[in-house]
Motif scaffolding. Structure first.
Motif: not given
Length: 327
Positions: A42, A65-67, A69
């Motif tokens: 991540r 992009d879910s990676r 945060h």
């Protein structure tokens, strides 16, 4: 394969953030394709109270992009505190901190991962040379590191904040509670096995440096007074030297008075003590005052940062501080 987390402090980085995330994920995809890191790795983008569109761009990256945060601090707390916020909230087997300006060579990440795989808990990214800096910048930067070492502060020469920390090192770092934060000297205190990876620093992609000369001098002073008692001891040495000087001048003045007719009545007994003792007292009070100020700030135990928002927020806790209570 290790799960890698990359922490990027961001302050007014709207000009460089899209290109930075593009290059960073392209590089991470390549490492994952070669099975050097997990696809679950991540990137943590920490907004240090930016006044431009940095946070909205981070939110867009999270949606794409879910990676990614995003961590938004409630106000600007400075690079070191923003970096610490990301390090303490990042998940993964190893955490790499890197600046957003694309000056740190991404290829060094692969070498850091290799060092981690052979058992290193801390891997420092160190510049090979400073040929891209101006002569003034090079002299002041290298002089800065030499001054810290001379004052007894343990730092890695030409290392800023580009480094890898293992999960064990991160948990050890969590135990440090000091308010006057200087990570370049805190990390060596962890004491775990470490190594160095050399890289060639590049030109800034866009925007302007967040560390002008004023902030560099402030950071240097922070490092000295937070990790070294040498300035306090220098007062004792200076006082002793001035005492010897005053004694020598006194002997000289007595000699002039006894063996010549050139003495000016009252000069030595008035001027010499005033200038010498006044100077050393002001110097001593100033340095001691700096240390007392830091003690004052430490006793307050204020949080180093307050997180206003996280995306995605797994725990649904919008506000967390830097110093959670011990269990």
């Amino acid at each position: 394969m290790i799960v890698l987390a990359i922490v990027v402090p961001c302050y007014n980085e709207e000009a460089v953030l899209p290109e930075m995330t593009k290059r960073l994920f392209s590089f991470l995809d390549d490492l994952a394709h070669r099975q050097l890191i997990s696809e679950a790795s991540r990137v943590y983008l920490v907004d240090d109270g930016s006044q431009d569109r940095t946070w909205s761009l981070i939110a867009q990256q999270v949606a794409i992009d879910s990676r990614v945060h995003g961590i938004k601090l409630s106000r600007n707390r400075g690079h070191q505190n923003a970096l610490l916020a990301g390090l303490l909230h990042a998940e993964g087997d190893a955490v790499i901190s890197i600046d957003a300006d694309l000056q740190d060579d991404l290829n060094a990440i692969e070498q850091m991962v290799e060092e981690f795989n052979v058992g290193k808990d801390i891997v420092y990214g160190v510049r090979k040379q400073r040929d891209r800096d101006t002569r003034f910048k090079r002299m002041t930067a290298e002089g800065y590191y030499r001054l810290l070492v001379m004052m007894g502060v343990e730092v890695v020469f030409n290392h800023a904040d580009y480094r890898l920390l293992s999960r064990r090192a991160i948990e050890a770092l969590r135990q440090f509670r000091e308010v006057n934060l200087f990570l370049r000297a805190v990390i060596p205190l962890l004491g775990f096995s470490s190594s160095i990876v050399y890289y060639q620093r590049k030109e800034r992609f866009a925007g302007e440096s967040k560390y002008p000369l004023r902030k560099m001098l402030s950071l240097a002073w922070q490092g000295i007074t937070s990790f070294s008692a040498v300035p306090l001891r220098m007062i004792t040495v200076a006082g002793f030297m001035i005492f010897l000087g005053s004694l020598s001048i006194t002997v000289w003045a007595i000699g002039i008075r006894l063996f010549s007719d050139q003495a000016v009545p009252g000069w030595a007994s008035t001027v010499v003590p005033i200038y010498l003792m006044g100077g050393i007292q002001l110097l001593g009070i100033g340095v001691i005052g700096e240390y007392l100020a830091k003690t004052y700030m430490e006793t307050k135990a204020r949080p180093l940062f307050i997180i206003e928002q996280q995306i995605p927020d797994k725990n649904n806790e919008p506000m967390k501080d830097a110093h959670p209570p011990h269990s």
